[in-house]
Design a protein around this motif. Structure first.
Motif, PDB file in Angstrom:
ATOM      1  N   LYS A   1      -6.509  37.843  -1.841  1.00 62.31           N
ATOM      2  CA  LYS A   1      -6.524  37.755  -3.331  1.00 62.31           C
ATOM      3  C   LYS A   1      -5.390  37.091  -3.941  1.00 62.31           C
ATOM      4  CE  LYS A   1      -5.059  42.434  -3.977  1.00 62.31           C
ATOM      5  NZ  LYS A   1      -3.739  42.279  -3.642  1.00 62.31           N
ATOM      6  N   ASP A   2      -4.273  37.153  -2.881  1.00 61.80           N
ATOM      7  CA  ASP A   2      -2.851  36.467  -3.439  1.00 61.80           C
ATOM      8  C   ASP A   2      -2.829  34.873  -3.275  1.00 61.80           C
ATOM      9  OD1 ASP A   2      -2.105  38.960  -4.249  1.00 61.80           O
ATOM     10  OD2 ASP A   2      -1.402  39.456  -2.208  1.00 61.80           O
ATOM     11  N   ARG A   3      -3.964  34.304  -2.635  1.00 62.19           N
ATOM     12  CA  ARG A   3      -4.105  33.052  -2.168  1.00 62.19           C
ATOM     13  C   ARG A   3      -4.361  32.175  -3.514  1.00 62.19           C
ATOM     14  NH1 ARG A   3      -5.074  32.272   4.124  1.00 62.19           N
ATOM     15  NH2 ARG A   3      -4.003  34.007   4.583  1.00 62.19           N
ATOM     16  N   ASP A   4      -5.092  32.493  -4.486  1.00 62.23           N
ATOM     17  CA  ASP A   4      -5.546  31.546  -5.665  1.00 62.23           C
ATOM     18  C   ASP A   4      -6.444  30.622  -5.162  1.00 62.23           C
ATOM     19  OD1 ASP A   4      -5.964  30.821  -8.147  1.00 62.23           O
ATOM     20  OD2 ASP A   4      -3.901  29.861  -8.356  1.00 62.23           O
ATOM     21  N   VAL A   5      -7.676  31.170  -4.185  1.00 62.26           N
ATOM     22  CA  VAL A   5      -8.697  30.131  -3.802  1.00 62.26           C
ATOM     23  C   VAL A   5      -9.887  31.042  -4.189  1.00 62.26           C
ATOM     24  CG1 VAL A   5      -6.941  29.489  -1.839  1.00 62.26           C
ATOM     25  CG2 VAL A   5      -8.901  31.379  -1.597  1.00 62.26           C
ATOM     26  N   ALA A   6     -11.008  30.129  -4.052  1.00 59.71           N
ATOM     27  CA  ALA A   6     -12.483  30.863  -4.638  1.00 59.71           C
ATOM     28  C   ALA A   6     -13.162  30.114  -3.670  1.00 59.71           C
ATOM     29  CB  ALA A   6     -12.707  30.378  -6.005  1.00 59.71           C
ATOM     30  N   MET A   7     -14.062  30.866  -3.088  1.00 66.01           N
ATOM     31  CA  MET A   7     -14.923  30.489  -1.787  1.00 66.01           C
ATOM     32  C   MET A   7     -16.326  30.558  -2.340  1.00 66.01           C
ATOM     33  SD  MET A   7     -14.393  31.328   1.997  1.00 66.01           S
ATOM     34  CE  MET A   7     -15.410  31.046   3.198  1.00 66.01           C
ATOM     35  N   VAL A   8     -17.180  29.525  -2.045  1.00 67.69           N
ATOM     36  CA  VAL A   8     -18.793  29.501  -2.233  1.00 67.69           C
ATOM     37  C   VAL A   8     -19.436  29.469  -1.020  1.00 67.69           C
ATOM     38  CG1 VAL A   8     -20.679  28.339  -3.050  1.00 67.69           C
ATOM     39  CG2 VAL A   8     -18.448  28.262  -4.262  1.00 67.69           C
ATOM     40  N   PHE A   9     -20.024  30.648  -0.574  1.00 71.61           N
ATOM     41  CA  PHE A   9     -20.773  30.902   0.828  1.00 71.61           C
ATOM     42  C   PHE A   9     -22.035  30.552   0.680  1.00 71.61           C
ATOM     43  CE2 PHE A   9     -17.599  34.359   0.457  1.00 71.61           C
ATOM     44  CZ  PHE A   9     -16.809  34.307   1.346  1.00 71.61           C
ATOM     45  N   GLN A  10     -22.479  30.062   2.075  1.00 71.65           N
ATOM     46  CA  GLN A  10     -23.930  29.410   2.210  1.00 71.65           C
ATOM     47  C   GLN A  10     -24.884  30.510   1.511  1.00 71.65           C
ATOM     48  OE1 GLN A  10     -24.427  29.275   6.494  1.00 71.65           O
ATOM     49  NE2 GLN A  10     -26.654  29.091   6.391  1.00 71.65           N
ATOM     50  N   ASN A  11     -25.038  32.031   1.765  1.00 74.89           N
ATOM     51  CA  ASN A  11     -25.878  32.686   0.938  1.00 74.89           C
ATOM     52  C   ASN A  11     -24.985  33.147  -0.037  1.00 74.89           C
ATOM     53  OD1 ASN A  11     -24.012  34.195   2.419  1.00 74.89           O
ATOM     54  ND2 ASN A  11     -25.367  35.614   3.225  1.00 74.89           N
ATOM     55  N   TYR A  12     -25.188  32.751  -1.396  1.00 75.00           N
ATOM     56  CA  TYR A  12     -24.710  32.808  -2.504  1.00 75.00           C
ATOM     57  C   TYR A  12     -24.145  34.250  -2.728  1.00 75.00           C
ATOM     58  CZ  TYR A  12     -27.893  29.138  -2.498  1.00 75.00           C
ATOM     59  OH  TYR A  12     -28.478  27.966  -2.343  1.00 75.00           O
ATOM     60  N   ALA A  13     -25.013  35.242  -2.046  1.00 67.59           N
ATOM     61  CA  ALA A  13     -24.586  36.623  -2.372  1.00 67.59           C
ATOM     62  C   ALA A  13     -24.306  36.955  -3.816  1.00 67.59           C
ATOM     63  CB  ALA A  13     -23.316  36.985  -1.643  1.00 67.59           C
TER      64      ALA A  13
ATOM     65  N   GLN B   1      -6.708  27.270  -7.442  1.00 68.32           N
ATOM     66  CA  GLN B   1      -5.785  26.127  -7.279  1.00 68.32           C
ATOM     67  C   GLN B   1      -6.779  25.428  -5.931  1.00 68.32           C
ATOM     68  OE1 GLN B   1      -1.957  27.610  -5.700  1.00 68.32           O
ATOM     69  NE2 GLN B   1      -1.217  26.323  -7.466  1.00 68.32           N
ATOM     70  N   VAL B   2      -7.783  25.859  -5.148  1.00 67.15           N
ATOM     71  CA  VAL B   2      -8.366  25.654  -4.142  1.00 67.15           C
ATOM     72  C   VAL B   2      -9.709  25.946  -4.148  1.00 67.15           C
ATOM     73  CG1 VAL B   2      -8.321  24.974  -1.629  1.00 67.15           C
ATOM     74  CG2 VAL B   2      -6.287  25.233  -2.757  1.00 67.15           C
ATOM     75  N   PHE B   3     -10.660  25.254  -3.938  1.00 63.83           N
ATOM     76  CA  PHE B   3     -12.273  25.440  -3.906  1.00 63.83           C
ATOM     77  C   PHE B   3     -12.397  25.431  -2.393  1.00 63.83           C
ATOM     78  CE2 PHE B   3     -13.587  23.745  -8.011  1.00 63.83           C
ATOM     79  CZ  PHE B   3     -13.623  25.052  -8.709  1.00 63.83           C
ATOM     80  N   LEU B   4     -13.056  26.650  -1.716  1.00 63.89           N
ATOM     81  CA  LEU B   4     -13.438  26.460  -0.546  1.00 63.89           C
ATOM     82  C   LEU B   4     -15.145  26.608  -0.581  1.00 63.89           C
ATOM     83  CD1 LEU B   4     -11.077  29.147   0.904  1.00 63.89           C
ATOM     84  CD2 LEU B   4     -10.911  26.592   0.950  1.00 63.89           C
ATOM     85  N   MET B   5     -15.729  25.924   0.361  1.00 61.46           N
ATOM     86  CA  MET B   5     -17.273  25.970   0.258  1.00 61.46           C
ATOM     87  C   MET B   5     -17.635  25.862   1.955  1.00 61.46           C
ATOM     88  SD  MET B   5     -18.073  23.683  -2.845  1.00 61.46           S
ATOM     89  CE  MET B   5     -16.908  23.470  -4.401  1.00 61.46           C
ATOM     90  N   ASP B   6     -18.869  26.789   2.318  1.00 64.29           N
ATOM     91  CA  ASP B   6     -19.182  26.948   3.295  1.00 64.29           C
ATOM     92  C   ASP B   6     -20.492  26.614   3.606  1.00 64.29           C
ATOM     93  OD1 ASP B   6     -19.527  27.110   6.141  1.00 64.29           O
ATOM     94  OD2 ASP B   6     -18.398  28.965   6.341  1.00 64.29           O
ATOM     95  N   GLU B   7     -20.812  25.435   3.875  1.00 61.88           N
ATOM     96  CA  GLU B   7     -22.604  25.147   3.845  1.00 61.88           C
ATOM     97  C   GLU B   7     -23.092  25.454   2.744  1.00 61.88           C
ATOM     98  OE1 GLU B   7     -24.155  24.245   7.098  1.00 61.88           O
ATOM     99  OE2 GLU B   7     -22.480  24.580   8.620  1.00 61.88           O
ATOM    100  N   PRO B   8     -22.767  25.271   1.393  1.00 66.84           N
ATOM    101  CA  PRO B   8     -23.170  25.837   0.153  1.00 66.84           C
ATOM    102  C   PRO B   8     -24.634  25.306  -0.102  1.00 66.84           C
ATOM    103  CG  PRO B   8     -21.736  24.158  -0.552  1.00 66.84           C
ATOM    104  CD  PRO B   8     -21.312  24.264   0.907  1.00 66.84           C
ATOM    105  N   LEU B   9     -25.086  24.188   0.523  1.00 72.07           N
ATOM    106  CA  LEU B   9     -26.361  23.618   0.281  1.00 72.07           C
ATOM    107  C   LEU B   9     -27.298  23.917   1.260  1.00 72.07           C
ATOM    108  CD1 LEU B   9     -25.257  19.862  -0.961  1.00 72.07           C
ATOM    109  CD2 LEU B   9     -25.485  22.024  -2.312  1.00 72.07           C
ATOM    110  N   SER B  10     -27.065  24.823   2.353  1.00 72.54           N
ATOM    111  CA  SER B  10     -27.940  24.773   3.104  1.00 72.54           C
ATOM    112  C   SER B  10     -29.276  25.685   2.935  1.00 72.54           C
ATOM    113  CB  SER B  10     -27.290  25.237   4.605  1.00 72.54           C
ATOM    114  OG  SER B  10     -26.683  26.467   4.256  1.00 72.54           O
TER     115      SER B  10
END
Ligand code: ATP
Ligand code: MG
Length: 367
Positions: free
Chosen positions: A75-87, A155-164
């Motif tokens: 939570k202190d890193r200022d990143v947002a992650m998009v996962f494979q199963n959008y949850a 500051q950063v988007f992280l995406m792990d196979e968001p289209l699978s």
């Protein structure tokens, strides 16, 4: 916005001997779209989760901008992650799903509403804000997951196979949308996929991983034109590059009946054999000189055709096949002049687009 730096970053999971990510070094520019690509188990998700703070770093450091975030909580890193199963939360509306992280962070209601509406506008989700996720299509759900990341303006988007989870057609549309959205927002993005076409079409640069080890970081063009080693050469491009182990001779290398000129300098690091790489579109079908193939299959695509053949010399096998199945040699030819199944043809690389690799290390020898 920020730069990201993997600095000798290493992850060894408890109980494993080998690192899953091994001394990774990548410098990602502010606003860049970097794609991490590699086969299953190569360490892509681990590398991404290390950056997100979801995985411990056992060696080296990770930087976001000028902050050493190696030991910071997610939570202190200022990143947002998009996962494979959008949850997505099934009982919440689209708007509440998108605003949830802001609500937890104590942002006031008016501000949340404003940011959700902005994101919904960007993502064409305005008509669906009051719906529940189950009343959305797969592509719309995927956009809600993106929306959740956007509203946080990280500051950063992280995406792990968001289209699978999307079907093939929607995946192609959505990958274009994500790439153009990222360019519009200008947020530094690290995107994981095992699909080399996705990597080629989306990334400003691509980083190829294998067994936790970085193979090459380069623009799609550089990677296609000058793969750093045999692995990258075979992984990037579809149909894959033909890779043939051939003997070194005076002034070049022997490719079937033909000697391909290769400079002495380029061969200096190699042994008595080298691996010649040639992409299907750079193969010339000749009359009687080069490597002889028996045509197994001709795939007609209209303008072009792909010819799949087996070398008539049984000692010549292509790299990258498995033991059970010999890998065919693939040549792209004019769709109006195709050979027939069973024909014998001769092939040669176009000398301007030939790649030479060390047969032992796999490292690139030619410039
Ligand atoms: N929690 C864990 N404990 C032990 N080993 C793990 C754990 N998670 C991953 N690994 C191992 O680390 C290696 C890299 O896994 P990772 O999930 O990063 O691969 P990946 O490139 O994302 O693969 P995929 O394309 O299948 O998602 C694999 O060998 C995997 O078995
Ligand atoms: Mg993964």
């Amino acid at each position: 916005m920020a730069t990201v730096k993997y600095d000798e970053s290493t992850r060894i999971y408890p109980g494993n001997d080998a690192p899953s990510v091994d001394r990774l070094n990548i410098d990602i520019a502010d606003g860049e779209f970097l794609v991490l690509v590699g086969p299953s188990g190569s360490g892509k998700s681990t590398a991404l989760r290390m950056l997100a703070g979801l995985e411990e770093v056992n060696g080296g450091k990770i930087w976001i901008g000028d902050r050493d975030v190696t030991n910071l909580s997610p939570k202190d890193r200022d990143v947002a992650m998009v996962f494979q199963n959008y949850a997505l939360y099934p009982h919440m509306s689209v708007a509440d799903n998108m605003g949830f992280a802001l609500k937890i962070a104590g942002v006031d209601k008016g501000e949340i509403r404003k940011r959700v509406e902005e994101a919904a506008k960007i993502l064409d989700l305005e008509p669906y804000l009051e719906r529940k996720p189950k009343a959305l299509s797969g592509g719309q759900r995927q956009r809600v997951a993106m929306g959740r990341a956007i509203v946080r303006s990280p500051q950063v988007f992280l995406m792990d196979e968001p289209l699978s989870n999307l079907d093939a057609k929607l995946r192609v549309q959505t990958r274009t949308q994500i790439a153009s959205l990222q360019r519009r927002l200008g947020v530094t993005t690290v995107y994981v996929t095992h699909d080399q076409v996705e990597a080629m079409t989306m990334g400003d640069r691509i980083a190829v991983l294998k067994d936790g080890i970085l193979q090459q970081v380069a623009t799609p063009r550089e990677m296609y034109d000058s793969p750093a080693n045999v692995f990258v050469a075979g992984f990037i491009g579809s149909p894959a590059m033909n890779l043939v182990s051939v003997p070194v001779t005076d002034g070049g290398v022997k490719f079937g009946s033909h000697t391909l000129p290769v400079s002495r300098d380029a061969l200096a690091g190699g042994g008595s054999n080298v691996i010649v790489g040639v992409r299907p579109e750079d193969v010339e079908v000749t009359s009687g000189e080069g490597l002889e193939l028996t045509v197994d299959v001709v795939e007609e695509l209209g303008a072009d055709a792909y010819v799949y053949g087996t070398p008539t010399d049984e000692n010549i096998r292509l790299e990258g096949g498995d033991d059970a199945l010999a890998k065919p040699f693939i040549a792209r030819v004019d769709g109006r002049r195709v050979p027939m199944k069973g024909d014998k043809v001769f092939v040669q690389p176009n000398a301007d687009h030939m790649h030479v690799f060390n047969a032992d290390s796999g490292a690139r020898l030619s410039g």
